[in-house]
Design a protein around this motif. Structure first.
Motif, PDB file in Angstrom:
ATOM      1  N   THR A   1      -7.722 -31.799  46.594  1.00 32.46           N
ATOM      2  CA  THR A   1      -6.913 -30.708  47.440  1.00 32.46           C
ATOM      3  C   THR A   1      -7.367 -31.927  48.895  1.00 32.46           C
ATOM      4  OG1 THR A   1      -7.343 -28.655  48.873  1.00 32.46           O
ATOM      5  CG2 THR A   1      -8.893 -29.650  48.474  1.00 32.46           C
ATOM      6  N   SER A   2      -6.367 -31.574  49.703  1.00 37.45           N
ATOM      7  CA  SER A   2      -6.047 -31.829  50.473  1.00 37.45           C
ATOM      8  C   SER A   2      -6.703 -31.302  52.056  1.00 37.45           C
ATOM      9  CB  SER A   2      -4.764 -33.403  51.215  1.00 37.45           C
ATOM     10  OG  SER A   2      -3.633 -32.084  51.345  1.00 37.45           O
ATOM     11  N   ASP A   3      -6.815 -30.136  52.028  1.00 38.11           N
ATOM     12  CA  ASP A   3      -7.426 -29.199  52.283  1.00 38.11           C
ATOM     13  C   ASP A   3      -8.241 -29.395  53.230  1.00 38.11           C
ATOM     14  OD1 ASP A   3      -8.267 -26.380  53.314  1.00 38.11           O
ATOM     15  OD2 ASP A   3      -6.195 -25.476  52.343  1.00 38.11           O
ATOM     16  N   ILE A   4      -8.573 -29.379  54.208  1.00 38.64           N
ATOM     17  CA  ILE A   4      -9.478 -29.554  55.465  1.00 38.64           C
ATOM     18  C   ILE A   4     -10.603 -28.062  55.279  1.00 38.64           C
ATOM     19  CG2 ILE A   4     -10.823 -30.861  57.340  1.00 38.64           C
ATOM     20  CD1 ILE A   4      -9.662 -32.987  55.789  1.00 38.64           C
ATOM     21  N   GLU A   5      -9.975 -27.761  55.879  1.00 43.36           N
ATOM     22  CA  GLU A   5     -11.325 -26.241  54.902  1.00 43.36           C
ATOM     23  C   GLU A   5     -11.407 -26.017  53.503  1.00 43.36           C
ATOM     24  OE1 GLU A   5     -10.816 -21.176  55.727  1.00 43.36           O
ATOM     25  OE2 GLU A   5      -8.957 -22.636  55.607  1.00 43.36           O
ATOM     26  N   ILE A   6     -10.860 -26.234  52.405  1.00 43.57           N
ATOM     27  CA  ILE A   6     -11.638 -26.246  51.114  1.00 43.57           C
ATOM     28  C   ILE A   6     -12.816 -27.060  51.755  1.00 43.57           C
ATOM     29  CG2 ILE A   6     -11.428 -26.477  49.101  1.00 43.57           C
ATOM     30  CD1 ILE A   6      -7.925 -24.685  49.458  1.00 43.57           C
ATOM     31  N   ILE A   7     -11.537 -28.439  50.899  1.00 47.62           N
ATOM     32  CA  ILE A   7     -13.028 -29.936  51.616  1.00 47.62           C
ATOM     33  C   ILE A   7     -14.674 -29.644  52.021  1.00 47.62           C
ATOM     34  CG2 ILE A   7     -13.730 -32.534  52.463  1.00 47.62           C
ATOM     35  CD1 ILE A   7     -10.551 -32.452  51.393  1.00 47.62           C
ATOM     36  N   THR A   8     -13.998 -28.615  53.443  1.00 53.57           N
ATOM     37  CA  THR A   8     -15.651 -28.553  54.136  1.00 53.57           C
ATOM     38  C   THR A   8     -16.354 -27.870  53.215  1.00 53.57           C
ATOM     39  OG1 THR A   8     -14.081 -29.064  56.228  1.00 53.57           O
ATOM     40  CG2 THR A   8     -16.590 -28.358  56.629  1.00 53.57           C
ATOM     41  N   LYS A   9     -15.865 -26.560  52.811  1.00 55.97           N
ATOM     42  CA  LYS A   9     -16.563 -25.495  52.033  1.00 55.97           C
ATOM     43  C   LYS A   9     -17.473 -26.461  50.876  1.00 55.97           C
ATOM     44  CE  LYS A   9     -14.637 -21.439  53.911  1.00 55.97           C
ATOM     45  NZ  LYS A   9     -13.918 -19.929  53.475  1.00 55.97           N
ATOM     46  N   ILE A  10     -16.289 -27.228  50.606  1.00 51.45           N
ATOM     47  CA  ILE A  10     -16.956 -27.981  49.587  1.00 51.45           C
ATOM     48  C   ILE A  10     -18.342 -28.777  49.185  1.00 51.45           C
ATOM     49  CG2 ILE A  10     -16.825 -29.732  47.395  1.00 51.45           C
ATOM     50  CD1 ILE A  10     -14.432 -28.573  46.890  1.00 51.45           C
ATOM     51  N   ALA A  11     -18.045 -29.252  50.318  1.00 47.48           N
ATOM     52  CA  ALA A  11     -18.686 -30.114  51.337  1.00 47.48           C
ATOM     53  C   ALA A  11     -20.403 -29.588  51.194  1.00 47.48           C
ATOM     54  CB  ALA A  11     -18.733 -31.761  52.368  1.00 47.48           C
ATOM     55  N   ASN A  12     -20.316 -28.300  51.818  1.00 52.14           N
ATOM     56  CA  ASN A  12     -21.335 -28.319  52.416  1.00 52.14           C
ATOM     57  C   ASN A  12     -22.324 -27.403  50.916  1.00 52.14           C
ATOM     58  OD1 ASN A  12     -22.147 -27.451  55.581  1.00 52.14           O
ATOM     59  ND2 ASN A  12     -19.645 -27.722  55.264  1.00 52.14           N
ATOM     60  N   ARG A  13     -21.359 -26.353  50.489  1.00 50.89           N
ATOM     61  CA  ARG A  13     -21.567 -26.292  49.085  1.00 50.89           C
ATOM     62  C   ARG A  13     -22.713 -27.086  48.220  1.00 50.89           C
ATOM     63  NH1 ARG A  13     -19.752 -21.104  47.512  1.00 50.89           N
ATOM     64  NH2 ARG A  13     -19.089 -20.332  49.475  1.00 50.89           N
ATOM     65  N   PHE A  14     -21.866 -27.809  47.847  1.00 47.75           N
ATOM     66  CA  PHE A  14     -22.400 -28.437  46.721  1.00 47.75           C
ATOM     67  C   PHE A  14     -23.735 -29.199  46.912  1.00 47.75           C
ATOM     68  CE2 PHE A  14     -18.585 -27.139  44.641  1.00 47.75           C
ATOM     69  CZ  PHE A  14     -19.345 -26.835  43.257  1.00 47.75           C
ATOM     70  N   ASP A  15     -24.950 -29.763  46.416  1.00 44.51           N
ATOM     71  CA  ASP A  15     -25.927 -30.146  46.244  1.00 44.51           C
ATOM     72  C   ASP A  15     -26.060 -32.060  46.479  1.00 44.51           C
ATOM     73  OD1 ASP A  15     -27.980 -27.747  47.372  1.00 44.51           O
ATOM     74  OD2 ASP A  15     -27.955 -27.241  44.679  1.00 44.51           O
ATOM     75  N   GLY A  16     -25.590 -32.451  45.884  1.00 43.64           N
ATOM     76  CA  GLY A  16     -24.551 -33.181  46.051  1.00 43.64           C
ATOM     77  C   GLY A  16     -23.325 -33.898  44.880  1.00 43.64           C
ATOM     78  N   PHE A  17     -23.022 -35.329  45.171  1.00 43.54           N
ATOM     79  CA  PHE A  17     -21.856 -34.915  43.907  1.00 43.54           C
ATOM     80  C   PHE A  17     -21.822 -36.486  43.710  1.00 43.54           C
ATOM     81  CE2 PHE A  17     -20.986 -32.342  48.309  1.00 43.54           C
ATOM     82  CZ  PHE A  17     -20.529 -31.842  48.241  1.00 43.54           C
ATOM     83  N   LEU A  18     -20.796 -36.378  42.506  1.00 40.85           N
ATOM     84  CA  LEU A  18     -20.490 -38.295  41.609  1.00 40.85           C
ATOM     85  C   LEU A  18     -19.142 -38.247  42.010  1.00 40.85           C
ATOM     86  CD1 LEU A  18     -21.491 -39.898  39.352  1.00 40.85           C
ATOM     87  CD2 LEU A  18     -20.954 -37.819  37.873  1.00 40.85           C
ATOM     88  N   PHE A  19     -19.559 -39.318  42.172  1.00 37.31           N
ATOM     89  CA  PHE A  19     -17.898 -40.021  42.260  1.00 37.31           C
ATOM     90  C   PHE A  19     -17.612 -40.758  41.281  1.00 37.31           C
ATOM     91  CE2 PHE A  19     -18.611 -38.780  46.583  1.00 37.31           C
ATOM     92  CZ  PHE A  19     -17.418 -38.518  47.306  1.00 37.31           C
ATOM     93  N   THR A  20     -16.457 -40.067  40.067  1.00 37.14           N
ATOM     94  CA  THR A  20     -16.378 -40.540  39.687  1.00 37.14           C
ATOM     95  C   THR A  20     -15.109 -42.219  38.521  1.00 37.14           C
ATOM     96  OG1 THR A  20     -14.149 -39.537  38.876  1.00 37.14           O
ATOM     97  CG2 THR A  20     -16.646 -38.731  38.055  1.00 37.14           C
ATOM     98  N   GLY A  21     -15.128 -42.044  37.695  1.00 37.95           N
ATOM     99  CA  GLY A  21     -14.367 -43.925  38.248  1.00 37.95           C
ATOM    100  C   GLY A  21     -12.776 -43.723  37.605  1.00 37.95           C
ATOM    101  N   GLY A  22     -12.038 -44.435  37.157  1.00 36.86           N
ATOM    102  CA  GLY A  22     -11.200 -43.818  37.061  1.00 36.86           C
ATOM    103  C   GLY A  22      -9.742 -45.124  37.747  1.00 36.86           C
ATOM    104  N   HIS A  23      -8.958 -44.019  38.439  1.00 37.11           N
ATOM    105  CA  HIS A  23      -7.911 -45.061  38.966  1.00 37.11           C
ATOM    106  C   HIS A  23      -8.192 -46.133  40.560  1.00 37.11           C
ATOM    107  CE1 HIS A  23      -5.981 -41.934  37.993  1.00 37.11           C
ATOM    108  NE2 HIS A  23      -4.570 -41.842  37.488  1.00 37.11           N
TER     109      HIS A  23
END
Length: 235
Positions: free
Chosen positions: A42-64
């Protein structure tokens, strides 16, 4: 202690218009003690902000491939398939992750993305832009290690895996050309290509060019990467 909740950036199939996920990303986190969740694109900044605050960490995967425009270059013919949806979301999310000092683990595209977003540049195509005899883009099976990486004794990666050399799998045609001034190289291939980085002074911003999600059940070294990532998400 509660298991940390970790958001995983999805893979995207343009032809099928679908999100998808390699089980090794999720099982690696689960086996290391975390709870994995595949995120939406998603490019919705409100959603991204909630995701950033909600989760304890993030895995940025392989691909394109990362769009060269992110690091100030024109797209050359040798550049592979890109994904605007991934570039847009991961750019916005990574900025918030860094600002919040949340843990982030990058794999393959992940190391390239971190470097590009922090001011570094990439080889758009290693075979045509870097003279090397190292096998960076192997054929299946992807569990087979194909080249060595070298880790200076005493650096943060050595602290995690306790070895000065490691044979890794490799499936990429892009890689770090100019390292961001905000990152520190902690492993290199035989041809000098950077294979792992950290962002000093941050809790855990760490990325590798190889694919531990295929090999973490086969050796302790790759599993320790998942363990250290999950551990950093617990605090």
């Amino acid at each position: 202690m509660e298991r940390p909740m970790i958001g995983i950036l999805p893979l995207y199939d343009k032809d099928k218009e679908s999100y998808w996920m390699l089980p090794g990303y999720m099982k690696g986190i689960e086996d290391a003690g975390g709870i994995p969740f595949m995120l939406p694109l998603t490019s919705d900044i409100e959603i991204i902000t909630k995701i950033a605050n909600r989760f304890d960490g993030f895995l940025f995967t392989g691909g394109h491939d990362v769009n060269p425009e992110i690091y100030g270059e024109n797209v050359e013919e040798v550049c592979g398939e890109m994904c605007k949806e991934r570039d847009d979301m991961e750019t916005a999310l990574f900025k918030q992750v860094v600002d919040l000092d949340k843990p982030a683990f990058g794999i393959c595209r992940g190391i390239q993305l971190f470097n590009a977003l922090l001011g570094g540049t990439l080889y758009q195509d290693i075979p045509t832009q870097l003279r090397s005899e190292v096998e960076h883009k192997q054929v299946p099976p992807y569990t087979k290690p194909v080249h060595n990486v070298y880790i200076e004794k005493g650096n943060p990666l050595y602290h995690i895996i306790q070895t000065e050399s490691l044979k890794v799998n490799s499936y990429h045609h892009q890689g770090i050309k100019q390292l961001s001034e905000q990152l520190l190289s902690v492993a290199e291939a035989e041809d000098g290509l950077i294979e792992a980085v950290i962002m000093p002074q941050k809790k855990f911003i760490f990325a590798v060019q190889w694919h531990p999600e295929f090999n973490y059940k086969l050796d302790d070294y790759n599993f320790r990467l998942f363990e250290e990532f999950v551990r950093s998400c617990e605090n």
